[in-house]
Design a protein around this motif. Structure first.
Motif, PDB file in Angstrom:
ATOM      1  N   VAL A 184     -14.452   4.721  -2.254  1.00  0.00           N
ATOM      2  CA  VAL A 184     -13.218   5.586  -2.508  1.00  0.00           C
ATOM      3  C   VAL A 184     -11.888   4.977  -2.675  1.00  0.00           C
ATOM      4  CG1 VAL A 184     -11.482   7.286  -1.378  1.00  0.00           C
ATOM      5  CG2 VAL A 184     -13.958   7.355  -0.809  1.00  0.00           C
ATOM      6  N   ASN A 185     -11.104   4.862  -3.741  1.00  0.00           N
ATOM      7  CA  ASN A 185     -10.038   4.115  -4.416  1.00  0.00           C
ATOM      8  C   ASN A 185      -9.075   4.357  -3.575  1.00  0.00           C
ATOM      9  OD1 ASN A 185     -11.736   3.023  -6.520  1.00  0.00           O
ATOM     10  ND2 ASN A 185     -10.940   4.878  -7.979  1.00  0.00           N
ATOM     11  N   PHE A 186      -8.212   3.313  -3.314  1.00  0.00           N
ATOM     12  CA  PHE A 186      -6.865   3.331  -2.579  1.00  0.00           C
ATOM     13  C   PHE A 186      -6.106   4.447  -3.285  1.00  0.00           C
ATOM     14  CE2 PHE A 186      -7.351  -1.195  -0.961  1.00  0.00           C
ATOM     15  CZ  PHE A 186      -8.559  -0.983   0.160  1.00  0.00           C
ATOM     16  N   PRO A 187      -5.140   4.926  -2.835  1.00  0.00           N
ATOM     17  CA  PRO A 187      -4.037   5.785  -3.608  1.00  0.00           C
ATOM     18  C   PRO A 187      -3.284   5.039  -4.509  1.00  0.00           C
ATOM     19  CG  PRO A 187      -4.237   6.455  -1.205  1.00  0.00           C
ATOM     20  CD  PRO A 187      -4.853   5.288  -1.261  1.00  0.00           C
ATOM     21  N   SER A 188      -3.043   5.711  -5.838  1.00  0.00           N
ATOM     22  CA  SER A 188      -2.280   4.940  -6.738  1.00  0.00           C
ATOM     23  C   SER A 188      -1.016   4.684  -6.356  1.00  0.00           C
ATOM     24  CB  SER A 188      -2.218   5.925  -8.054  1.00  0.00           C
ATOM     25  OG  SER A 188      -1.906   7.123  -7.679  1.00  0.00           O
ATOM     26  N   THR A 189      -0.534   5.139  -5.140  1.00  0.00           N
ATOM     27  CA  THR A 189       0.965   4.802  -4.651  1.00  0.00           C
ATOM     28  C   THR A 189       1.059   3.583  -4.003  1.00  0.00           C
ATOM     29  OG1 THR A 189       0.624   6.276  -2.925  1.00  0.00           O
ATOM     30  CG2 THR A 189       1.778   7.279  -4.786  1.00  0.00           C
ATOM     31  N   TRP A 190       0.032   2.923  -3.756  1.00  0.00           N
ATOM     32  CA  TRP A 190       0.080   1.863  -2.977  1.00  0.00           C
ATOM     33  C   TRP A 190       0.147   0.499  -3.814  1.00  0.00           C
ATOM     34  CZ3 TRP A 190      -4.562   1.732   1.409  1.00  0.00           C
ATOM     35  CH2 TRP A 190      -4.454   3.095   2.131  1.00  0.00           C
ATOM     36  N   ALA A 191       0.782  -0.461  -3.107  1.00  0.00           N
ATOM     37  CA  ALA A 191       0.976  -1.667  -3.966  1.00  0.00           C
ATOM     38  C   ALA A 191      -0.190  -2.081  -4.766  1.00  0.00           C
ATOM     39  CB  ALA A 191       1.777  -2.667  -3.164  1.00  0.00           C
ATOM     40  N   ALA A 192      -0.153  -3.003  -5.650  1.00  0.00           N
ATOM     41  CA  ALA A 192      -1.356  -3.368  -6.383  1.00  0.00           C
ATOM     42  C   ALA A 192      -1.875  -4.660  -5.670  1.00  0.00           C
ATOM     43  CB  ALA A 192      -1.002  -3.679  -7.809  1.00  0.00           C
ATOM     44  N   GLN A 193      -1.113  -5.452  -4.956  1.00  0.00           N
ATOM     45  CA  GLN A 193      -1.406  -6.747  -4.386  1.00  0.00           C
ATOM     46  C   GLN A 193      -1.165  -6.839  -2.699  1.00  0.00           C
ATOM     47  OE1 GLN A 193      -0.496  -9.945  -6.965  1.00  0.00           O
ATOM     48  NE2 GLN A 193      -1.608  -9.142  -8.603  1.00  0.00           N
ATOM     49  N   SER A 194      -1.059  -5.959  -2.289  1.00  0.00           N
ATOM     50  CA  SER A 194      -0.745  -5.947  -1.016  1.00  0.00           C
ATOM     51  C   SER A 194      -1.997  -6.127  -0.065  1.00  0.00           C
ATOM     52  CB  SER A 194      -0.010  -4.697  -0.408  1.00  0.00           C
ATOM     53  OG  SER A 194      -0.811  -3.732  -0.576  1.00  0.00           O
ATOM     54  N   ASP A 195      -1.800  -6.685   1.286  1.00  0.00           N
ATOM     55  CA  ASP A 195      -2.836  -6.693   2.439  1.00  0.00           C
ATOM     56  C   ASP A 195      -3.062  -5.116   2.773  1.00  0.00           C
ATOM     57  OD1 ASP A 195      -1.529  -9.918   3.829  1.00  0.00           O
ATOM     58  OD2 ASP A 195      -2.678  -9.610   2.054  1.00  0.00           O
ATOM     59  N   ILE A 196      -4.263  -5.154   3.638  1.00  0.00           N
ATOM     60  CA  ILE A 196      -4.569  -3.665   4.028  1.00  0.00           C
ATOM     61  C   ILE A 196      -4.672  -3.833   5.339  1.00  0.00           C
ATOM     62  CG2 ILE A 196      -6.162  -1.906   3.976  1.00  0.00           C
ATOM     63  CD1 ILE A 196      -4.257  -2.136   1.400  1.00  0.00           C
ATOM     64  N   ILE A 197      -4.241  -2.942   6.152  1.00  0.00           N
ATOM     65  CA  ILE A 197      -4.247  -2.959   7.792  1.00  0.00           C
ATOM     66  C   ILE A 197      -5.325  -2.039   8.091  1.00  0.00           C
ATOM     67  CG2 ILE A 197      -2.865  -2.622   9.929  1.00  0.00           C
ATOM     68  CD1 ILE A 197      -0.533  -3.705   8.284  1.00  0.00           C
ATOM     69  N   LEU A 198      -6.243  -2.237   9.069  1.00  0.00           N
ATOM     70  CA  LEU A 198      -7.102  -1.402   9.563  1.00  0.00           C
ATOM     71  C   LEU A 198      -6.609  -0.843  10.896  1.00  0.00           C
ATOM     72  CD1 LEU A 198      -9.802   0.516   9.797  1.00  0.00           C
ATOM     73  CD2 LEU A 198     -10.709  -1.572  10.648  1.00  0.00           C
ATOM     74  N   GLU A 199      -6.019   0.431  11.234  1.00  0.00           N
ATOM     75  CA  GLU A 199      -5.513   0.579  12.393  1.00  0.00           C
ATOM     76  C   GLU A 199      -5.920   2.100  13.007  1.00  0.00           C
ATOM     77  OE1 GLU A 199      -1.444   2.963  10.438  1.00  0.00           O
ATOM     78  OE2 GLU A 199      -1.438   1.073  11.527  1.00  0.00           O
ATOM     79  N   HIS A 200      -5.437   2.149  14.330  1.00  0.00           N
ATOM     80  CA  HIS A 200      -5.806   3.516  15.042  1.00  0.00           C
ATOM     81  C   HIS A 200      -4.501   4.045  15.133  1.00  0.00           C
ATOM     82  CE1 HIS A 200      -6.579   5.596  19.139  1.00  0.00           C
ATOM     83  NE2 HIS A 200      -7.084   6.157  17.886  1.00  0.00           N
TER      84      HIS A 200
END
Length: 444
Positions: A404-420
């Motif tokens: 599943v692709n990240f939403p298009s509104t997200w930054a193209a080169q940012s870190d991703i956080i896994l959170e609760h």
């Protein structure tokens, strides 16, 4: 001297001429009425009489002036030689009823002061002696005559030349003097040079002695003094060299380190080839998760009580696998269907806290009242380079779904956080959101 001339007395008041006649004056063949003449003569007599009665005779003025006595030109009384108790000075004369603002006195000091000085005039109490700028006077000299003026609380030293600042002998040329409370003092600062100088750096320190240098001092530089011109283990004037000086032993150690990481390398490889092989070494990081998190409800709404499980850097991928049954799950106890109540795992764009994608878990719109059923993640892969993720869940039988692709509104080169993510809306203390994670994560 008394007046001797007799006044031209004329008592008949007569009649005042009209204004028109006063303006025109007498004309040829005029015959003024007797009343007009009587008025003129009477006014002349009365005016002279008034002048004489109010005039001051010259002799009276002379006598009054000759009787004046002008006091001493200073107009400031002299209190004589002081007595003292330490830095507290006293005078007994001239006698005064009370100290009042503006009073002045001059005194002769009997002994040098050694600190903050005061003056007691005729037993009226010791008052501090100060300079005009408010600082205390500390340097009265024996036999010196000083004038003070009372300002209502202190005696102010008159004719004081002001402060000398903080200059010391070490701040002034040895050929010059500077003012002090004790008079002019010579400077001690030595003039080391009167002309311009040029200094060429060498292998030893060049020490210029303290003092005054009247000419410009030029310290030579060199355009070749750059980091790329000398080895990395050499530092010249704070510039660290960057040239590689690789010994055979250093090179053999690098080759051995590459081989120990599972990448083939040998002494025949060029330095460039070795660099490429270093890049082939897997630099993955391992996470050993053991998380048991519970967020209880409250009498107030709990908004975005979020917990960071891991951060996946841009360009890396992370795989999370639970090591026990139901080892990666979010739970919720939602007794009411309040919009926005949620307890779920999520991925979030680190550059914008409003950009997140909910993964497995519970929310009030579909799982209200659920307290025992677990919805677990059996596998999770987050690919930050290609901006996508995939996972398997217990509700899907553990089958790993497609990417599943990240939403298009997200930054193209940012870190991703896994959170609760937990939100408890409804002010119900019996509700809660939980996270259980027992497993392994690898970032590669």
């Amino acid at each position: 001297m008394a007046f001797t001339e007799k006044l031209p007395e004329w008592q008949a008041e007569g009649i005042e001429p009209p204004d028109s006649k006063k303006q025109a004056g007498w004309e040829v063949e005029d015959k003024p009425p007797a009343g007009w003449w009587n008025w003129i003569l009477n006014r002349t007599f009365k005016s002279l009489e008034e002048l004489r009665s109010k005039a001051v005779e010259k002799q009276y003025v002379d006598d009054a002036v000759n009787g004046l006595k002008v006091p001493d030109a200073s107009l400031v009384p002299f209190g004589g030689l002081t007595t003292n108790s330490g830095n507290d000075y006293s005078i007994a004369a001239p006698k005064i009823q009370a100290l009042t603002k503006g009073m002045a006195v001059s005194v002769q000091i009997n002994i040098d002061s050694t600190g903050d000085a005061s003056l007691n005039w005729d037993g009226k109490g010791a008052k501090p002696i100060k300079k005009a700028n408010g600082s205390n006077v500390t340097n009265l000299k024996a036999n010196g005559i000083y004038t003070f003026r009372y300002d209502g609380s202190s005696f102010i030293l008159q004719g004081e030349g002001g402060d000398y600042g903080t200059v010391t002998a070490a701040d002034v040329r040895s050929t010059k003097t500077f003012g002090t409370d004790d008079g002019p003092k010579p400077g001690t600062l030595v003039t080391q040079a009167t002309q311009a100088q040029t200094i060429t750096p060498g292998v030893s320190n060049i020490v210029k002695p303290a003092g005054i240098y009247d000419g410009a001092i030029t310290i030579l530089g060199d355009v070749d003094l750059v980091a790329s011109n000398f080895p990395k283990d050499v530092n010249i004037f704070g510039i660290q060299g960057i040239l590689e000086r690789l010994t055979t032993a250093d090179r053999d150690a690098i080759i051995a380190a590459i081989v120990s990481k599972g990448v083939a390398a040998s002494a025949s490889d060029s330095n460039a080839a070795l660099a490429m092989k270093i890049q082939q070494i897997n630099q993955g990081s391992r996470y050993d998760f053991s998380i048991d998190r519970n967020v209880p409800g409250s009498s107030t709404d709990i908004i975005d009580n979020n917990f960071t499980i891991a951060t996946i850097p841009y360009g890396k991928s992370m795989i999370v696998v639970p090591t026990v049954s139901n080892g990666f799950r979010a739970r919720g106890n939602f007794t009411t269907y309040n919009s926005g109540t949620v307890s779920r795992m999520a991925l979030r764009d680190s550059s914008d806290p409003t950009h997140y994608d909910l993964l497995s878990g519970f929310n009030s719109s579909t799982n209200g009242g659920v307290t025992t059923t677990d919805q677990s993640i059996t596998f999770l892969e987050v690919d930050c380079l290609n901006r996508r993720y995939r996972m398997g869940t217990s509700s899907g039988g553990g089958t790993v779904g497609g990417y599943v692709n990240f939403p298009s509104t997200w930054a193209a080169q940012s870190d991703i956080i896994l959170e609760h993510r937990v939100r408890l809306v409804g002010k119900n203390t019996s509700e809660y959101g939980t996270l259980i994670l027992t497993g392994i994560g690898m970032v590669v």
